[in-house]
Design a protein around this motif. Structure first.
Motif, PDB file in Angstrom:
ATOM      1  N   LYS A  79      -7.014  12.991  30.984  1.00 34.18           N
ATOM      2  CA  LYS A  79      -7.200  12.781  32.112  1.00 34.18           C
ATOM      3  C   LYS A  79      -6.067  13.905  33.153  1.00 34.18           C
ATOM      4  CE  LYS A  79      -8.976   7.864  33.351  1.00 34.18           C
ATOM      5  NZ  LYS A  79      -8.967   7.395  34.975  1.00 34.18           N
ATOM      6  N   VAL A  80      -6.582  15.065  32.016  1.00 34.23           N
ATOM      7  CA  VAL A  80      -5.874  16.172  32.194  1.00 34.23           C
ATOM      8  C   VAL A  80      -6.086  17.038  32.910  1.00 34.23           C
ATOM      9  CG1 VAL A  80      -4.171  16.485  29.968  1.00 34.23           C
ATOM     10  CG2 VAL A  80      -6.883  17.141  30.468  1.00 34.23           C
ATOM     11  N   ASP A  81      -6.173  18.378  33.900  1.00 38.28           N
ATOM     12  CA  ASP A  81      -6.869  18.830  35.224  1.00 38.28           C
ATOM     13  C   ASP A  81      -7.773  20.054  34.160  1.00 38.28           C
ATOM     14  OD1 ASP A  81      -5.113  17.784  37.362  1.00 38.28           O
ATOM     15  OD2 ASP A  81      -3.726  18.667  36.217  1.00 38.28           O
ATOM     16  N   VAL A  82      -7.292  20.474  33.015  1.00 38.58           N
ATOM     17  CA  VAL A  82      -8.361  21.441  32.575  1.00 38.58           C
ATOM     18  C   VAL A  82      -7.577  21.167  31.306  1.00 38.58           C
ATOM     19  CG1 VAL A  82      -8.860  23.513  32.427  1.00 38.58           C
ATOM     20  CG2 VAL A  82      -7.696  23.083  34.735  1.00 38.58           C
ATOM     21  N   LEU A  83      -8.998  20.769  30.176  1.00 41.30           N
ATOM     22  CA  LEU A  83      -8.634  21.127  28.897  1.00 41.30           C
ATOM     23  C   LEU A  83      -9.186  22.042  28.099  1.00 41.30           C
ATOM     24  CD1 LEU A  83      -8.491  20.003  25.877  1.00 41.30           C
ATOM     25  CD2 LEU A  83     -11.146  19.404  25.752  1.00 41.30           C
ATOM     26  N   ALA A  84      -8.583  23.507  27.941  1.00 35.38           N
ATOM     27  CA  ALA A  84      -8.615  24.966  27.568  1.00 35.38           C
ATOM     28  C   ALA A  84      -9.524  25.027  25.911  1.00 35.38           C
ATOM     29  CB  ALA A  84      -7.250  25.602  27.810  1.00 35.38           C
ATOM     30  N   HIS A  85     -10.102  26.126  26.355  1.00 34.05           N
ATOM     31  CA  HIS A  85     -10.606  26.165  24.713  1.00 34.05           C
ATOM     32  C   HIS A  85     -10.714  25.594  24.071  1.00 34.05           C
ATOM     33  CE1 HIS A  85      -6.606  26.741  23.037  1.00 34.05           C
ATOM     34  NE2 HIS A  85      -6.417  27.414  24.207  1.00 34.05           N
ATOM     35  N   PRO A  86     -11.793  24.632  23.947  1.00 36.59           N
ATOM     36  CA  PRO A  86     -12.253  23.145  23.900  1.00 36.59           C
ATOM     37  C   PRO A  86     -12.921  23.306  22.258  1.00 36.59           C
ATOM     38  CG  PRO A  86     -13.210  23.108  25.502  1.00 36.59           C
ATOM     39  CD  PRO A  86     -12.682  24.708  25.564  1.00 36.59           C
ATOM     40  N   ARG A 104     -10.528  35.184  26.703  1.00 41.25           N
ATOM     41  CA  ARG A 104      -9.645  35.602  26.108  1.00 41.25           C
ATOM     42  C   ARG A 104     -10.909  35.332  24.890  1.00 41.25           C
ATOM     43  NH1 ARG A 104      -4.363  36.531  25.192  1.00 41.25           N
ATOM     44  NH2 ARG A 104      -3.087  36.659  24.069  1.00 41.25           N
ATOM     45  N   LYS A 105      -9.956  36.069  23.624  1.00 40.24           N
ATOM     46  CA  LYS A 105     -10.361  36.884  22.143  1.00 40.24           C
ATOM     47  C   LYS A 105     -10.304  35.823  20.998  1.00 40.24           C
ATOM     48  CE  LYS A 105      -8.533  40.135  20.844  1.00 40.24           C
ATOM     49  NZ  LYS A 105      -8.068  41.424  19.950  1.00 40.24           N
ATOM     50  N   GLY A 106     -11.178  35.347  20.775  1.00 38.65           N
ATOM     51  CA  GLY A 106     -10.588  34.655  19.813  1.00 38.65           C
ATOM     52  C   GLY A 106     -11.510  33.062  20.029  1.00 38.65           C
ATOM     53  N   ALA A 125      -4.288  34.566  30.536  1.00 37.37           N
ATOM     54  CA  ALA A 125      -3.218  35.171  30.100  1.00 37.37           C
ATOM     55  C   ALA A 125      -2.084  35.253  29.585  1.00 37.37           C
ATOM     56  CB  ALA A 125      -3.654  36.238  31.795  1.00 37.37           C
ATOM     57  N   HIS A 126      -2.304  36.608  28.948  1.00 37.35           N
ATOM     58  CA  HIS A 126      -0.085  37.351  28.080  1.00 37.35           C
ATOM     59  C   HIS A 126       0.104  38.132  28.574  1.00 37.35           C
ATOM     60  CE1 HIS A 126      -1.683  33.280  25.890  1.00 37.35           C
ATOM     61  NE2 HIS A 126      -0.943  33.170  25.255  1.00 37.35           N
ATOM     62  N   ALA A 127      -0.740  38.878  28.601  1.00 36.12           N
ATOM     63  CA  ALA A 127      -0.303  40.390  29.237  1.00 36.12           C
ATOM     64  C   ALA A 127      -0.946  40.608  30.647  1.00 36.12           C
ATOM     65  CB  ALA A 127      -0.824  41.045  27.867  1.00 36.12           C
ATOM     66  N   PRO A 128      -0.424  41.836  31.102  1.00 32.03           N
ATOM     67  CA  PRO A 128      -1.259  42.828  32.241  1.00 32.03           C
ATOM     68  C   PRO A 128      -2.941  42.704  31.963  1.00 32.03           C
ATOM     69  CG  PRO A 128       0.881  43.367  31.524  1.00 32.03           C
ATOM     70  CD  PRO A 128       0.501  43.197  30.682  1.00 32.03           C
ATOM     71  N   GLY A 129      -3.218  43.583  30.659  1.00 33.12           N
ATOM     72  CA  GLY A 129      -4.485  43.416  30.834  1.00 33.12           C
ATOM     73  C   GLY A 129      -5.726  42.279  30.502  1.00 33.12           C
ATOM     74  N   ASP A 130      -4.769  41.139  30.074  1.00 41.42           N
ATOM     75  CA  ASP A 130      -5.316  39.720  29.901  1.00 41.42           C
ATOM     76  C   ASP A 130      -6.386  39.631  31.921  1.00 41.42           C
ATOM     77  OD1 ASP A 130      -5.211  39.722  27.375  1.00 41.42           O
ATOM     78  OD2 ASP A 130      -3.397  38.269  27.763  1.00 41.42           O
ATOM     79  N   LEU A 131      -5.761  40.417  32.780  1.00 43.13           N
ATOM     80  CA  LEU A 131      -5.926  39.795  34.705  1.00 43.13           C
ATOM     81  C   LEU A 131      -7.398  40.886  34.309  1.00 43.13           C
ATOM     82  CD1 LEU A 131      -2.330  39.746  35.732  1.00 43.13           C
ATOM     83  CD2 LEU A 131      -4.078  37.509  35.091  1.00 43.13           C
ATOM     84  N   VAL A 132      -8.717  40.209  33.785  1.00 48.23           N
ATOM     85  CA  VAL A 132      -9.774  40.382  33.732  1.00 48.23           C
ATOM     86  C   VAL A 132     -10.072  40.389  35.639  1.00 48.23           C
ATOM     87  CG1 VAL A 132     -10.383  39.669  32.011  1.00 48.23           C
ATOM     88  CG2 VAL A 132     -11.415  38.664  33.659  1.00 48.23           C
ATOM     89  N   SER A 133     -10.934  41.499  35.593  1.00 49.42           N
ATOM     90  CA  SER A 133     -11.427  41.698  37.528  1.00 49.42           C
ATOM     91  C   SER A 133     -12.497  40.985  37.462  1.00 49.42           C
ATOM     92  CB  SER A 133     -12.601  42.861  37.154  1.00 49.42           C
ATOM     93  OG  SER A 133     -12.892  43.403  36.447  1.00 49.42           O
ATOM     94  N   ARG A 134     -13.209  40.774  38.369  1.00 49.26           N
ATOM     95  CA  ARG A 134     -13.986  39.518  39.243  1.00 49.26           C
ATOM     96  C   ARG A 134     -15.649  40.012  38.325  1.00 49.26           C
ATOM     97  NH1 ARG A 134     -14.498  36.434  43.473  1.00 49.26           N
ATOM     98  NH2 ARG A 134     -13.065  38.081  43.646  1.00 49.26           N
ATOM     99  N   ARG A 142     -17.220  37.562  35.987  1.00 46.26           N
ATOM    100  CA  ARG A 142     -18.835  36.880  35.829  1.00 46.26           C
ATOM    101  C   ARG A 142     -19.451  37.678  34.703  1.00 46.26           C
ATOM    102  NH1 ARG A 142     -23.743  39.442  37.652  1.00 46.26           N
ATOM    103  NH2 ARG A 142     -24.500  37.323  38.933  1.00 46.26           N
ATOM    104  N   LYS A 143     -19.521  38.691  33.961  1.00 48.07           N
ATOM    105  CA  LYS A 143     -20.066  38.875  32.673  1.00 48.07           C
ATOM    106  C   LYS A 143     -19.959  37.922  31.689  1.00 48.07           C
ATOM    107  CE  LYS A 143     -20.548  44.132  33.649  1.00 48.07           C
ATOM    108  NZ  LYS A 143     -20.521  45.310  33.426  1.00 48.07           N
ATOM    109  N   ILE A 144     -18.665  37.877  31.249  1.00 45.55           N
ATOM    110  CA  ILE A 144     -18.366  37.064  30.292  1.00 45.55           C
ATOM    111  C   ILE A 144     -19.366  35.394  30.510  1.00 45.55           C
ATOM    112  CG2 ILE A 144     -16.028  35.439  28.924  1.00 45.55           C
ATOM    113  CD1 ILE A 144     -14.715  37.963  29.585  1.00 45.55           C
ATOM    114  N   ALA A 145     -19.014  34.992  32.180  1.00 43.47           N
ATOM    115  CA  ALA A 145     -19.156  33.918  32.234  1.00 43.47           C
ATOM    116  C   ALA A 145     -21.401  33.600  31.815  1.00 43.47           C
ATOM    117  CB  ALA A 145     -19.501  33.392  33.243  1.00 43.47           C
TER     118      ALA A 145
END
Length: 218
Positions: free
Chosen positions: A117-124, A147-149, A174-183, A187-190
């Motif tokens: 019962k974790v909070d979030v299962l990342a990239h499953p 995130r790419k990949g 996010a691992h680096a500044p460029g990973d913090l995508v815009s709103r 939305r586009k990725i979703a």
């Protein structure tokens, strides 16, 4: 925007917590969880340091900063006890590094994380129907990642979450500044993963509700 999956220099991120918080705020985020990669060797160090920052300094950045971990490549049989340990150590949020198709994550990781019962299962990754149905029952949030990949299986996750009513949240990993995508990119990725506009808005609402739940753990 709210993000529950980011990394600092306490694992493989590029930024110290202060810079990550500042950059996240400038990028438009109102809450961010710092969830560095953890196993039994470093979980105490991560939580001690990030929790100190979030408690003493987080509010100066005009956003909510949550301290947590992403349990990563932990053997499935140990995930349950590691989740309990993380919570005992004060983790406000526990994420598990799911079975992404671009890394050799052990089979059974997704199921063990959901059962814990974790909070979030990342990239499953190619999560199964049984696992998604159980995630819906247990209230475990499944990640749609920018995130790419890791994002290659977003469409599969969306499809099964829709079928079984599992909750989705959108994260950067996010691992680096460029990973913090815009709103807008978020939305586009979703939508590109197959979400309808209504489902996208629901995922954002899921994030708001999870953030409120985390706030109650402080």
């Amino acid at each position: 925007m709210i993000d529950f999956h980011t990394h600092t220099v306490f694992s493989d991120g590029e930024l110290i917590p202060a810079e990550l918080a500042r950059r996240a705020r400038i990028a438009g985020y109102r809450a961010v969880a710092m969830t560095d990669h953890a196993d039994s060797s470093n979980i105490e160090i991560i939580l001690e340091n990030v929790h100190r920052f979030s408690k003493k300094h987080g509010h100066f950045f005009d956003l909510d900063v949550f301290s947590g971990v992403e349990l990563t490549h932990v053997p499935p049989g140990l995930i349950g006890e590691m989740v309990d340990q993380a919570r005992d150590l004060g983790a406000q949020i526990v994420v598990v590094h799911g079975e992404t198709i671009v890394e050799p994550v052990a089979e059974g990781t997704n199921l063990s994380a959901i059962e814990a019962k974790v909070d979030v299962l990342a990239h499953p990754g190619l999560i199964t129907e049984i696992e998604v149905e159980l995630a819906a029952e247990y209230g475990v949030h499944l990640e749609i990642t920018t995130r790419k990949g890791h994002s290659l299986t977003n469409g599969h996750v969306v499809e099964l979450a829709r079928k079984f009513g599992a909750k989705l949240v959108i994260n950067n990993d996010a691992h680096a500044p460029g990973d913090l995508v815009s709103r807008e990119m978020r939305r586009k990725i979703a939508l590109g993963a197959g979400m309808t506009p209504k489902e996208y808005e629901q995922s954002e609402e899921n994030s708001r509700q999870l953030a409120q739940k985390i706030m109650m753990r402080r």
